[in-house]
Write a protein that holds these residues in place. Structure first.
Motif, mmCIF file in Angstrom:
data_model
loop_
_atom_site.group_PDB
_atom_site.id
_atom_site.type_symbol
_atom_site.label_atom_id
_atom_site.label_comp_id
_atom_site.label_asym_id
_atom_site.label_seq_id
_atom_site.Cartn_x
_atom_site.Cartn_y
_atom_site.Cartn_z
ATOM 1 N N HIS A 44 35.257 38.104 45.318
ATOM 2 C CA HIS A 44 35.387 38.883 44.089
ATOM 3 C C HIS A 44 34.309 39.965 43.964
ATOM 4 C CE1 HIS A 44 38.198 35.743 43.006
ATOM 5 N NE2 HIS A 44 37.245 34.845 43.186
ATOM 6 N N CYS A 46 32.531 43.599 43.309
ATOM 7 C CA CYS A 46 32.735 44.808 42.508
ATOM 8 C C CYS A 46 33.330 45.882 43.405
ATOM 9 C CB CYS A 46 31.396 45.271 41.936
ATOM 10 S SG CYS A 46 31.425 46.921 41.173
ATOM 11 N N HIS A 47 34.364 46.557 42.914
ATOM 12 C CA HIS A 47 35.037 47.581 43.710
ATOM 13 C C HIS A 47 34.085 48.705 44.096
ATOM 14 C CE1 HIS A 47 38.388 50.207 44.990
ATOM 15 N NE2 HIS A 47 37.724 51.168 44.386
ATOM 16 N N SER A 59 37.826 42.971 35.072
ATOM 17 C CA SER A 59 37.536 44.327 35.529
ATOM 18 C C SER A 59 37.337 44.341 37.042
ATOM 19 C CB SER A 59 36.271 44.854 34.852
ATOM 20 O OG SER A 59 35.887 46.101 35.390
ATOM 21 N N HIS A 60 37.586 45.507 37.636
ATOM 22 C CA HIS A 60 37.322 45.687 39.053
ATOM 23 C C HIS A 60 35.886 46.154 39.300
ATOM 24 C CE1 HIS A 60 41.440 44.989 40.150
ATOM 25 N NE2 HIS A 60 41.861 45.940 39.348
ATOM 26 N N LYS A 61 35.142 46.429 38.211
ATOM 27 C CA LYS A 61 33.767 46.903 38.339
ATOM 28 C C LYS A 61 32.821 45.995 37.572
ATOM 29 C CE LYS A 61 34.729 51.853 38.974
ATOM 30 N NZ LYS A 61 34.369 53.215 38.518
#
Length: 236
Positions: A44, A46-47, A59-61
């Motif tokens: 998982h 952070c993008h 969230s992706h961030k």
């Protein structure tokens, strides 16, 4: 002069033995089942910065990137910088163990091969000329060569130049790292590509990638990615 540890690791590779523990590899090239299992992936991430996030995050961030994002748009640094990855990296970086470096590059490449959209250009984070003379090789360049060959992406050296021999980043705080890298890089020519990946061996805080990515963004590059074999994380 080739370091004696490089010769030992080269011997192990040619004999088909694990580069970490000396046992015969049974699964991944260069690694036995046990050492391959012990290499930890970052779940998982952070993008944008690649730090691990809470499993239930919607969230992706991460929160830091939402408040103060780095200049690069996306990070791929799939592995935790812990043993046995750390051992492989130290053998590569400080003992000229190119067999370990090749293994590290392939571990990163395995995480990239399934991507639908790849960058137009790979740019290794450069060493300063003085550091290059001391070390005898550029670890980021060696990793980028493997990636370029396997992914069939052009590789360009000399495009990004390190202006001065900065203090080693290890042991510095996040603030000190940013200060250490102020005006550290220069772009030597205009670019037509709009999607570039910067390549280094290990990411710690991301300050080096951020400093380099700022130049590419100022030059009009639309998408800048940060690629590293692994990264240190804040909870370690």
């Amino acid at each position: 002069m080739v370091n004696k540890w490089s010769n030992i690791r080269q011997f192990l590779r040619l004999k088909g033995r694990c580069l970490v523990c000396g046992e015969a590899p049974q699964r991944a090239p260069g690694l036995c089942n046990s050492c391959n299992h012990d290499i930890r992936r970052i779940d998982h991430p952070c993008h944008q910065c690649g730090e691990p996030m809470h499993v239930n995050s919607s969230s992706h961030k991460c929160g830091r990137c939402q408040l103060s994002p780095p200049a690069f748009d996306h990070c791929i640094a799939p592995l935790h910088y812990s043993d046995p990855l750390r051992q492989l990296h130290l053998n590569f970086k400080f003992h000229q163990d190119l067999a370990a470096g090749n293994l590290l590059a392939n571990l990163l490449c395995d995480s990239l091969c399934q991507r639908r959209e790849l960058p137009q250009l790979l740019v290794p984070i450069p060493l300063h000329a003085e550091r290059m003379r001391q070390r005898g090789f550029d670890q980021a360049l060696e990793i980028a060569k493997v990636l370029a060959r396997r992914l069939q992406i052009p590789l360009q050296t000399g495009l990004l130049v390190r202006n001065n021999s900065t203090q080693p980043q290890s042991g510095l705080s996040r603030t000190q790292r940013h200060k250490n890298l102020c005006n550290a890089f220069t772009l030597t020519q205009p670019m037509c590509e709009q999607h570039v990946a910067l390549v280094d061996d290990i990411m710690t805080t991301g300050s080096t990638f951020d400093a380099a990515a700022q130049l590419f963004k100022k030059a009009g590059i639309e998408t800048v990615e940060a690629w590293a074999v692994g990264r240190s994380v804040r909870d370690e």
